[in-house]
Design a protein around this motif. Structure first.
Motif, PDB file in Angstrom:
ATOM      1  N   ASP A 351     -33.837 -35.401  19.907  1.00 12.18           N
ATOM      2  CA  ASP A 351     -34.577 -35.662  18.671  1.00 12.18           C
ATOM      3  C   ASP A 351     -34.952 -37.142  18.627  1.00 12.18           C
ATOM      4  O   ASP A 351     -34.616 -37.861  17.696  1.00 12.18           O
ATOM      5  N   GLY A 352     -35.620 -37.585  19.711  1.00 12.29           N
ATOM      6  CA  GLY A 352     -36.072 -38.977  19.718  1.00 12.29           C
ATOM      7  C   GLY A 352     -35.443 -39.841  20.776  1.00 12.29           C
ATOM      8  O   GLY A 352     -35.578 -41.075  20.726  1.00 12.29           O
ATOM      9  N   GLY A 353     -34.786 -39.256  21.750  1.00 15.19           N
ATOM     10  CA  GLY A 353     -34.204 -40.056  22.820  1.00 15.19           C
ATOM     11  C   GLY A 353     -33.178 -41.043  22.286  1.00 15.19           C
ATOM     12  O   GLY A 353     -32.283 -40.678  21.524  1.00 15.19           O
ATOM     13  N   LEU A 354     -33.318 -42.306  22.653  1.00 15.58           N
ATOM     14  CA  LEU A 354     -32.362 -43.319  22.212  1.00 15.58           C
ATOM     15  C   LEU A 354     -32.433 -43.565  20.720  1.00 15.58           C
ATOM     16  O   LEU A 354     -31.521 -44.163  20.133  1.00 15.58           O
ATOM     17  N   ASP A 355     -33.525 -43.111  20.075  1.00 13.14           N
ATOM     18  CA  ASP A 355     -33.649 -43.265  18.624  1.00 13.14           C
ATOM     19  C   ASP A 355     -33.121 -42.041  17.875  1.00 13.14           C
ATOM     20  O   ASP A 355     -33.193 -41.982  16.651  1.00 13.14           O
ATOM     21  N   ASP A 356     -32.613 -41.072  18.613  1.00 14.72           N
ATOM     22  CA  ASP A 356     -31.997 -39.883  18.021  1.00 14.72           C
ATOM     23  C   ASP A 356     -30.835 -40.335  17.130  1.00 14.72           C
ATOM     24  O   ASP A 356     -30.004 -41.154  17.538  1.00 14.72           O
ATOM     25  N   PRO A 357     -30.730 -39.806  15.892  1.00 19.66           N
ATOM     26  CA  PRO A 357     -29.611 -40.186  15.022  1.00 19.66           C
ATOM     27  C   PRO A 357     -28.245 -39.959  15.669  1.00 19.66           C
ATOM     28  O   PRO A 357     -27.306 -40.715  15.413  1.00 19.66           O
ATOM     29  N   VAL A 358     -28.140 -38.918  16.502  1.00 16.48           N
ATOM     30  CA  VAL A 358     -26.873 -38.658  17.178  1.00 16.48           C
ATOM     31  C   VAL A 358     -26.537 -39.796  18.144  1.00 16.48           C
ATOM     32  O   VAL A 358     -25.403 -40.282  18.196  1.00 16.48           O
ATOM     33  N   VAL A 359     -27.537 -40.247  18.904  1.00 19.01           N
ATOM     34  CA  VAL A 359     -27.316 -41.331  19.859  1.00 19.01           C
ATOM     35  C   VAL A 359     -26.986 -42.618  19.114  1.00 19.01           C
ATOM     36  O   VAL A 359     -26.096 -43.380  19.512  1.00 19.01           O
ATOM     37  N   ARG A 360     -27.699 -42.873  18.002  1.00 18.25           N
ATOM     38  CA  ARG A 360     -27.427 -44.086  17.220  1.00 18.25           C
ATOM     39  C   ARG A 360     -26.012 -44.051  16.648  1.00 18.25           C
ATOM     40  O   ARG A 360     -25.315 -45.070  16.622  1.00 18.25           O
ATOM     41  N   LEU A 361     -25.587 -42.893  16.192  1.00 17.70           N
ATOM     42  CA  LEU A 361     -24.233 -42.776  15.671  1.00 17.70           C
ATOM     43  C   LEU A 361     -23.200 -43.053  16.760  1.00 17.70           C
ATOM     44  O   LEU A 361     -22.250 -43.809  16.569  1.00 17.70           O
ATOM     45  N   ALA A 362     -23.410 -42.434  17.915  1.00 11.36           N
ATOM     46  CA  ALA A 362     -22.444 -42.593  18.998  1.00 11.36           C
ATOM     47  C   ALA A 362     -22.356 -44.029  19.480  1.00 11.36           C
ATOM     48  O   ALA A 362     -21.281 -44.506  19.856  1.00 11.36           O
ATOM     49  N   ASP A 363     -23.503 -44.733  19.470  1.00 13.27           N
ATOM     50  CA  ASP A 363     -23.534 -46.096  20.013  1.00 13.27           C
ATOM     51  C   ASP A 363     -23.338 -47.175  18.966  1.00 13.27           C
ATOM     52  O   ASP A 363     -23.301 -48.359  19.297  1.00 13.27           O
ATOM     53  N   ALA A 364     -23.227 -46.791  17.678  1.00 15.73           N
ATOM     54  CA  ALA A 364     -23.053 -47.781  16.612  1.00 15.73           C
ATOM     55  C   ALA A 364     -21.728 -48.507  16.793  1.00 15.73           C
ATOM     56  O   ALA A 364     -20.721 -47.886  17.132  1.00 15.73           O
ATOM     57  N   PRO A 365     -21.707 -49.825  16.553  1.00 18.45           N
ATOM     58  CA  PRO A 365     -20.449 -50.569  16.705  1.00 18.45           C
ATOM     59  C   PRO A 365     -19.446 -50.166  15.640  1.00 18.45           C
ATOM     60  O   PRO A 365     -19.787 -50.037  14.474  1.00 18.45           O
ATOM     61  N   PRO A 366     -18.213 -49.920  16.015  1.00 23.05           N
ATOM     62  CA  PRO A 366     -17.170 -49.579  15.038  1.00 23.05           C
ATOM     63  C   PRO A 366     -16.703 -50.841  14.332  1.00 23.05           C
ATOM     64  O   PRO A 366     -16.897 -51.954  14.823  1.00 23.05           O
ATOM     65  N   PRO A 367     -16.043 -50.727  13.146  1.00 24.05           N
ATOM     66  CA  PRO A 367     -15.800 -49.442  12.499  1.00 24.05           C
ATOM     67  C   PRO A 367     -16.763 -49.149  11.378  1.00 24.05           C
ATOM     68  O   PRO A 367     -17.075 -48.012  11.097  1.00 24.05           O
ATOM     69  N   VAL A 368     -17.280 -50.194  10.683  1.00 22.27           N
ATOM     70  CA  VAL A 368     -17.983 -49.970   9.415  1.00 22.27           C
ATOM     71  C   VAL A 368     -19.285 -49.229   9.611  1.00 22.27           C
ATOM     72  O   VAL A 368     -19.544 -48.220   8.977  1.00 22.27           O
ATOM     73  N   THR A 369     -20.122 -49.701  10.553  1.00 17.78           N
ATOM     74  CA  THR A 369     -21.431 -49.091  10.743  1.00 17.78           C
ATOM     75  C   THR A 369     -21.292 -47.640  11.182  1.00 17.78           C
ATOM     76  O   THR A 369     -21.979 -46.755  10.675  1.00 17.78           O
ATOM     77  N   ALA A 370     -20.389 -47.409  12.103  1.00 17.26           N
ATOM     78  CA  ALA A 370     -20.204 -46.043  12.600  1.00 17.26           C
ATOM     79  C   ALA A 370     -19.703 -45.134  11.489  1.00 17.26           C
ATOM     80  O   ALA A 370     -20.158 -43.997  11.347  1.00 17.26           O
ATOM     81  N   ASP A 371     -18.759 -45.620  10.685  1.00 15.82           N
ATOM     82  CA  ASP A 371     -18.229 -44.791   9.605  1.00 15.82           C
ATOM     83  C   ASP A 371     -19.325 -44.458   8.597  1.00 15.82           C
ATOM     84  O   ASP A 371     -19.438 -43.332   8.122  1.00 15.82           O
ATOM     85  N   ARG A 372     -20.153 -45.464   8.262  1.00 10.44           N
ATOM     86  CA  ARG A 372     -21.206 -45.229   7.282  1.00 10.44           C
ATOM     87  C   ARG A 372     -22.215 -44.229   7.807  1.00 10.44           C
ATOM     88  O   ARG A 372     -22.649 -43.310   7.113  1.00 10.44           O
ATOM     89  N   GLU A 373     -22.610 -44.400   9.091  1.00  7.36           N
ATOM     90  CA  GLU A 373     -23.580 -43.481   9.677  1.00  7.36           C
ATOM     91  C   GLU A 373     -23.001 -42.075   9.779  1.00  7.36           C
ATOM     92  O   GLU A 373     -23.680 -41.088   9.513  1.00  7.36           O
ATOM     93  N   ARG A 374     -21.719 -41.988  10.166  1.00  6.73           N
ATOM     94  CA  ARG A 374     -21.095 -40.683  10.273  1.00  6.73           C
ATOM     95  C   ARG A 374     -21.046 -39.999   8.914  1.00  6.73           C
ATOM     96  O   ARG A 374     -21.294 -38.811   8.794  1.00  6.73           O
ATOM     97  N   ARG A 375     -20.714 -40.764   7.885  1.00 10.01           N
ATOM     98  CA  ARG A 375     -20.697 -40.188   6.545  1.00 10.01           C
ATOM     99  C   ARG A 375     -22.081 -39.696   6.138  1.00 10.01           C
ATOM    100  O   ARG A 375     -22.242 -38.671   5.515  1.00 10.01           O
ATOM    101  N   ARG A 376     -23.126 -40.476   6.536  1.00  5.17           N
ATOM    102  CA  ARG A 376     -24.479 -40.058   6.186  1.00  5.17           C
ATOM    103  C   ARG A 376     -24.841 -38.753   6.893  1.00  5.17           C
ATOM    104  O   ARG A 376     -25.374 -37.825   6.294  1.00  5.17           O
ATOM    105  N   ILE A 377     -24.514 -38.661   8.189  1.00  5.60           N
ATOM    106  CA  ILE A 377     -24.839 -37.444   8.926  1.00  5.60           C
ATOM    107  C   ILE A 377     -24.093 -36.250   8.354  1.00  5.60           C
ATOM    108  O   ILE A 377     -24.598 -35.132   8.293  1.00  5.60           O
ATOM    109  N   ARG A 378     -22.873 -36.469   7.897  1.00  5.53           N
ATOM    110  CA  ARG A 378     -22.087 -35.361   7.370  1.00  5.53           C
ATOM    111  C   ARG A 378     -22.434 -35.056   5.924  1.00  5.53           C
ATOM    112  O   ARG A 378     -21.824 -34.192   5.295  1.00  5.53           O
ATOM    113  N   GLY A 379     -23.417 -35.802   5.341  1.00  4.12           N
ATOM    114  CA  GLY A 379     -23.849 -35.519   3.982  1.00  4.12           C
ATOM    115  C   GLY A 379     -22.934 -36.041   2.911  1.00  4.12           C
ATOM    116  O   GLY A 379     -22.993 -35.597   1.759  1.00  4.12           O
ATOM    117  N   LEU A 380     -22.094 -37.038   3.259  1.00  2.34           N
ATOM    118  CA  LEU A 380     -21.140 -37.561   2.278  1.00  2.34           C
ATOM    119  C   LEU A 380     -21.714 -38.733   1.507  1.00  2.34           C
ATOM    120  O   LEU A 380     -21.205 -39.095   0.453  1.00  2.34           O
TER     121      LEU A 380
END
Length: 382
Positions: A351-380
């Motif tokens: 869904d967009g190669g390196l711009d895919d939300p899944v790829v961005r989530l996986a590669d986001a630097p921990p912990p804050v950015t990754a947690d926020r993105e993960r919460r967004r993907i999970r609808g929280l």
């Protein structure tokens, strides 16, 4: 052979089997040690397969005849060709005797006339002069036999050699028992006790190896991460025994689907999470198997289907230098599938190669950015 020399040979056989790291190494050490101890030029170790009524050769060492392989795949002999097997390994022993070794020569058996004609014929056919056969008893049951031969033109085996072979067979049995214990310990260390699938430790090791193959050879490596939906509800309403049944049944489903990908490793990571690791098949083949997993899981009478995430080096996910990154990608795809209650797998990078939300989530630097993105993907997050 003097007593000191024979004692050293027995000790060397025991040490060789103790150093073995696999069943094959153990079998080979047993045969080689016995061959040396008895001054033979050939030795074999065979197992008695009662259910098939046959002796199956596990290993041949020394001067092999034409057609004899070191680790043969299908060298077997019907037990009815060797009447002494039944007598020495069962009837005589069960009647209170001991499983002793015996000697045969190409000219005919040294003792027990009327038996062993097949063995005598085999000695002649393979250009051997004499042999000694020693029953191997393991866990109180006849397990198989140790066979050592000498060529023509050298002194044939004598009763004293049979006595030594009986001792060697006991040492071999002890070594085989140790090998069994080590194999069982290894199996338990890499196996999930509930489902019988591989465990997280096995996955970590295989995934590291797979990513190295990808780095060196360019092999396609794909990881499918599955989160079983509804397990908590089943546990809370029907009990953990039923929840365990759901885990076992889904494990069987995943194993069945994994068999569609040659060499795939199917594992339970822990709790309600499972995975499938494939090396070689294309990303599209793996996705098709992921679809099958979703379809079959939805048909289970328990649970609420499964959330499946896939990451493959065959997709546009960027360079994969570590097992950790591939795992993060598959895990992030699974989280997205879980949040969306997706009926099909979510595949990283599609869904967009390196711009895919899944790829961005996986590669986001921990912990804050990754947690926020993960919460967004999970609808929280709103």
């Amino acid at each position: 052979m003097g007593e000191d020399v024979r004692l050293r040979a027995v000790v060397m056989l025991a040490q060789g089997m103790a150093a073995a790291q696999s069943p094959r190494e153990s079998w080979r050490a047993a045969a080689l040690g016995a061959c040396h101890a008895l001054s033979g030029n050939f030795a074999a170790l065979s197992v008695w397969e009662r259910e098939r009524g046959q002796l199956r050769v596990l290993v041949n060492v020394g001067e092999r005849a034409a057609g004899e392989e070191e680790f043969p795949e299908g060298e077997t002999y019907p037990v009815h060709q060797f009447p002494e097997i039944t007598e020495f390994l069962h009837e005589r022993w069960a009647g209170g005797g001991e499983p002793d070794a015996w000697v045969e020569t190409a000219a005919g058996p040294v003792e027990r006339a009327g038996y062993c004609h097949q063995r005598v014929a085999a000695l002649r056919r393979r250009g051997r002069g004499s042999c000694v056969v020693a029953p191997v008893v393991l866990h109180g049951r006849a397990w198989g036999e140790l066979y050592v031969a000498r060529p023509p033109g050298v002194p044939a085996f004598v009763p004293a050699d049979a006595d030594l072979a009986t001792v060697l067979a006991s040492v071999v049995a002890a070594g085989l028992a140790q090998t069994e214990r080590l194999e069982e310990a290894r199996r338990l260390a890499f196996t999930d006790a509930l489902t019988g699938l591989a465990n997280r430790r096995a996955v970590d090791i295989r995934l590291d190896q797979a990513v190295e193959r990808h780095r060196v050879e360019g092999a396609v490596v794909s990881l499918v991460v599955c989160d079983l939906n509804g397990l908590k509800r089943v546990n809370d309403t029907l009990g953990h025994a039923i929840g365990d049944r759901l885990l076992e049944r889904f494990g069987s489903v995943l194993s069945l689907c994994g068999a569609m990908l040659p060499g795939a490793l199917v594992a339970r990571l822990g709790g309600d999470e499972f995975c499938l690791l494939a090396v070689g098949p294309s990303a599209d083949e793996v996705v098709r198997v992921g679809d099958e997993v979703c379809s079959r899981a939805a048909e289970l009478e328990l649970g609420e289907g499964v959330a499946v995430g896939i990451a493959s080096t065959g997709d546009p996910i960027g360079e994969v230098r570590s097992a950790r990154r591939l795992f993060r990608l598959a895990d992030a795809a699974q989280y997205k599938a879980k949040a969306a209650r997706a009926a099909r797998p979510v595949v990283a990078g599609r869904d967009g190669g390196l711009d895919d939300p899944v790829v961005r989530l996986a590669d986001a630097p921990p912990p804050v950015t990754a947690d926020r993105e993960r919460r967004r993907i999970r609808g929280l997050d709103q």
